[in-house]
Design a protein around this motif. Structure first.
Motif, PDB file in Angstrom:
ATOM      1  N   SER A 108       0.587  -1.259  -0.134  1.00  0.00           N
ATOM      2  CA  SER A 108       0.028  -0.089  -0.061  1.00  0.00           C
ATOM      3  C   SER A 108       0.726   1.420   0.051  1.00  0.00           C
ATOM      4  O   SER A 108       0.591   2.148   0.699  1.00  0.00           O
ATOM      5  CB  SER A 108      -1.037   0.042   1.224  1.00  0.00           C
ATOM      6  OG  SER A 108      -1.809  -1.061   1.084  1.00  0.00           O
ATOM      7  N   ILE A 109       2.090   1.399  -0.447  1.00  0.00           N
ATOM      8  CA  ILE A 109       2.917   2.437  -0.834  1.00  0.00           C
ATOM      9  C   ILE A 109       2.073   3.450  -1.762  1.00  0.00           C
ATOM     10  O   ILE A 109       2.185   4.743  -1.248  1.00  0.00           O
ATOM     11  CB  ILE A 109       4.240   2.113  -1.271  1.00  0.00           C
ATOM     12  CG1 ILE A 109       4.913   1.170  -0.346  1.00  0.00           C
ATOM     13  CG2 ILE A 109       5.056   3.512  -1.873  1.00  0.00           C
ATOM     14  CD1 ILE A 109       6.266   0.721  -0.928  1.00  0.00           C
ATOM     15  N   LYS A 110       1.648   3.080  -2.783  1.00  0.00           N
ATOM     16  CA  LYS A 110       0.855   4.178  -3.408  1.00  0.00           C
ATOM     17  C   LYS A 110      -0.127   3.420  -4.414  1.00  0.00           C
ATOM     18  O   LYS A 110      -0.098   2.152  -4.541  1.00  0.00           O
ATOM     19  CB  LYS A 110       1.967   4.825  -4.445  1.00  0.00           C
ATOM     20  CG  LYS A 110       2.599   4.039  -5.754  1.00  0.00           C
ATOM     21  CD  LYS A 110       3.369   4.824  -6.344  1.00  0.00           C
ATOM     22  CE  LYS A 110       4.186   3.843  -7.515  1.00  0.00           C
ATOM     23  NZ  LYS A 110       5.148   4.564  -8.261  1.00  0.00           N
ATOM     24  N   CYS A 111      -0.951   4.071  -5.212  1.00  0.00           N
ATOM     25  CA  CYS A 111      -2.171   3.818  -5.830  1.00  0.00           C
ATOM     26  C   CYS A 111      -1.886   4.787  -7.227  1.00  0.00           C
ATOM     27  O   CYS A 111      -1.720   5.884  -7.092  1.00  0.00           O
ATOM     28  CB  CYS A 111      -3.480   3.841  -5.463  1.00  0.00           C
ATOM     29  SG  CYS A 111      -4.832   3.584  -6.497  1.00  0.00           S
ATOM     30  N   THR A 112      -1.782   4.173  -8.187  1.00  0.00           N
ATOM     31  CA  THR A 112      -1.449   5.162  -9.437  1.00  0.00           C
ATOM     32  C   THR A 112      -2.697   5.013 -10.462  1.00  0.00           C
ATOM     33  O   THR A 112      -2.999   3.720 -10.517  1.00  0.00           O
ATOM     34  CB  THR A 112      -0.275   4.711 -10.135  1.00  0.00           C
ATOM     35  OG1 THR A 112       0.924   4.356  -9.253  1.00  0.00           O
ATOM     36  CG2 THR A 112       0.214   5.426 -11.364  1.00  0.00           C
ATOM     37  N   ILE A 113      -3.272   5.752 -10.975  1.00  0.00           N
ATOM     38  CA  ILE A 113      -4.338   5.923 -12.081  1.00  0.00           C
ATOM     39  C   ILE A 113      -3.580   6.300 -13.349  1.00  0.00           C
ATOM     40  O   ILE A 113      -3.171   7.388 -13.319  1.00  0.00           O
ATOM     41  CB  ILE A 113      -5.441   6.990 -11.535  1.00  0.00           C
ATOM     42  CG1 ILE A 113      -5.780   6.344 -10.184  1.00  0.00           C
ATOM     43  CG2 ILE A 113      -6.464   6.821 -12.616  1.00  0.00           C
ATOM     44  CD1 ILE A 113      -6.792   7.699  -9.709  1.00  0.00           C
ATOM     45  N   TYR A 114      -3.774   5.305 -14.233  1.00  0.00           N
ATOM     46  CA  TYR A 114      -3.249   5.518 -15.592  1.00  0.00           C
ATOM     47  C   TYR A 114      -4.383   5.969 -16.422  1.00  0.00           C
ATOM     48  O   TYR A 114      -5.183   4.971 -16.645  1.00  0.00           O
ATOM     49  CB  TYR A 114      -2.500   4.144 -16.050  1.00  0.00           C
ATOM     50  CG  TYR A 114      -1.163   3.894 -15.129  1.00  0.00           C
ATOM     51  CD1 TYR A 114       0.190   4.443 -15.628  1.00  0.00           C
ATOM     52  CD2 TYR A 114      -1.083   3.091 -14.061  1.00  0.00           C
ATOM     53  CE1 TYR A 114       1.179   4.379 -14.903  1.00  0.00           C
ATOM     54  CE2 TYR A 114       0.003   2.946 -13.386  1.00  0.00           C
ATOM     55  CZ  TYR A 114       1.261   3.470 -13.875  1.00  0.00           C
ATOM     56  OH  TYR A 114       2.377   3.028 -13.079  1.00  0.00           O
ATOM     57  N   LEU A 115      -4.138   7.220 -17.079  1.00  0.00           N
ATOM     58  CA  LEU A 115      -5.135   7.611 -18.209  1.00  0.00           C
ATOM     59  C   LEU A 115      -4.586   6.888 -19.492  1.00  0.00           C
ATOM     60  O   LEU A 115      -3.792   7.410 -19.950  1.00  0.00           O
ATOM     61  CB  LEU A 115      -5.181   8.909 -18.042  1.00  0.00           C
ATOM     62  CG  LEU A 115      -5.905   9.298 -16.661  1.00  0.00           C
ATOM     63  CD1 LEU A 115      -4.771   9.681 -15.663  1.00  0.00           C
ATOM     64  CD2 LEU A 115      -6.719  11.065 -17.011  1.00  0.00           C
ATOM     65  N   LEU A 116      -5.344   6.199 -20.007  1.00  0.00           N
ATOM     66  CA  LEU A 116      -4.884   5.342 -21.132  1.00  0.00           C
ATOM     67  C   LEU A 116      -4.966   6.120 -22.424  1.00  0.00           C
ATOM     68  O   LEU A 116      -4.202   6.198 -23.341  1.00  0.00           O
ATOM     69  CB  LEU A 116      -5.379   3.927 -21.229  1.00  0.00           C
ATOM     70  CG  LEU A 116      -5.339   2.927 -20.151  1.00  0.00           C
ATOM     71  CD1 LEU A 116      -6.010   1.802 -20.399  1.00  0.00           C
ATOM     72  CD2 LEU A 116      -3.963   2.646 -20.133  1.00  0.00           C
ATOM     73  N   TYR A 117      -5.847   7.128 -22.331  1.00  0.00           N
ATOM     74  CA  TYR A 117      -6.245   8.057 -23.693  1.00  0.00           C
ATOM     75  C   TYR A 117      -5.139   9.064 -23.857  1.00  0.00           C
ATOM     76  O   TYR A 117      -4.903   9.501 -25.076  1.00  0.00           O
ATOM     77  CB  TYR A 117      -7.622   8.466 -23.647  1.00  0.00           C
ATOM     78  CG  TYR A 117      -7.820   9.390 -22.557  1.00  0.00           C
ATOM     79  CD1 TYR A 117      -7.684  10.811 -22.452  1.00  0.00           C
ATOM     80  CD2 TYR A 117      -8.397   9.106 -21.364  1.00  0.00           C
ATOM     81  CE1 TYR A 117      -7.748  11.541 -21.399  1.00  0.00           C
ATOM     82  CE2 TYR A 117      -8.718   9.911 -20.145  1.00  0.00           C
ATOM     83  CZ  TYR A 117      -8.471  11.149 -20.208  1.00  0.00           C
ATOM     84  OH  TYR A 117      -8.805  11.882 -19.140  1.00  0.00           O
ATOM     85  N   ASN A 118      -4.553   9.586 -22.989  1.00  0.00           N
ATOM     86  CA  ASN A 118      -3.443  10.402 -22.965  1.00  0.00           C
ATOM     87  C   ASN A 118      -2.090  10.147 -22.545  1.00  0.00           C
ATOM     88  O   ASN A 118      -1.185  10.849 -22.244  1.00  0.00           O
ATOM     89  CB  ASN A 118      -3.942  11.863 -22.527  1.00  0.00           C
ATOM     90  CG  ASN A 118      -3.824  12.015 -21.001  1.00  0.00           C
ATOM     91  OD1 ASN A 118      -3.927  10.824 -20.275  1.00  0.00           O
ATOM     92  ND2 ASN A 118      -4.415  13.078 -20.559  1.00  0.00           N
ATOM     93  N   LYS A 119      -2.175   9.000 -22.147  1.00  0.00           N
ATOM     94  CA  LYS A 119      -0.710   8.174 -21.491  1.00  0.00           C
ATOM     95  C   LYS A 119      -0.325   9.061 -20.507  1.00  0.00           C
ATOM     96  O   LYS A 119       1.177   9.264 -20.325  1.00  0.00           O
ATOM     97  CB  LYS A 119       0.006   8.050 -22.624  1.00  0.00           C
ATOM     98  CG  LYS A 119      -0.504   7.145 -23.614  1.00  0.00           C
ATOM     99  CD  LYS A 119       0.585   6.609 -24.531  1.00  0.00           C
ATOM    100  CE  LYS A 119       0.181   5.544 -25.587  1.00  0.00           C
ATOM    101  NZ  LYS A 119       0.740   4.604 -26.425  1.00  0.00           N
ATOM    102  N   THR A 120      -1.112   9.663 -19.398  1.00  0.00           N
ATOM    103  CA  THR A 120      -0.413  10.167 -18.157  1.00  0.00           C
ATOM    104  C   THR A 120      -1.204   9.576 -16.979  1.00  0.00           C
ATOM    105  O   THR A 120      -1.634   8.585 -16.859  1.00  0.00           O
ATOM    106  CB  THR A 120      -1.175  11.820 -18.047  1.00  0.00           C
ATOM    107  OG1 THR A 120      -2.600  11.595 -18.023  1.00  0.00           O
ATOM    108  CG2 THR A 120      -0.513  12.408 -19.313  1.00  0.00           C
TER     109      THR A 120
END
Length: 131
Positions: A108-120
């Motif tokens: 549980s160090i981090k949670c990352t949300i990857y936005l696939l449509y703009n690769k951020t």
């Protein structure tokens, strides 16, 4: 599923299924058993496979290399490759609209949300489990 397949899963719309055998991933049309839609060479067998809710994308998690790779079902092209060698990948979830992947790190160090449509991506440090 293919004989000897390590994994087999149907897409949410039941139009396709994915079968993994001999370090290859086969995306097949469910209605035509003999037609292979796409073949993707993975090199190693993925630990987890998950179709996006709209059945247009396929995420493959490789625990051994700590990588998550997303492919388009339509043409087999790679959409994203997510690697996290620092924190490790503990799991992932698709958002309902299939435009993002939520990736949880080990411990549980981090949670990352990857936005696939703009690769951020966006990070949440030290997320807390609620519920």
């Amino acid at each position: 599923c293919l004989p000897g397949a390590a994994q087999c899963k149907f897409s949410p719309n039941s139009e396709y299924y994915v079968s993994i055998a001999s370090n290859k991933l086969f995306i097949k049309e469910a209605s035509v058993e003999t037609k292979t839609w796409q073949t993707i060479k993975t090199g190693i067998i993925p630990t987890e496979v998950a179709f996006s809710p709209n059945s247009e994308l396929l995420a493959l998690y490789f625990q051994k290399s700590n990588a998550l790779v997303v492919y388009k079902v339509e043409d087999g092209s790679m959409v994203a490759k997510i690697e996290d060698s620092s924190a490790g990948i503990a799991g992932f979830l698709w958002t309902k609209d299939s435009s993002q992947l939520v990736v949880f790190s080990e411990n549980s160090i981090k949670c990352t949300i990857y936005l696939l449509y703009n690769k951020t991506s966006e990070y949440i440090k030290n997320p807390k489990l609620v519920g």
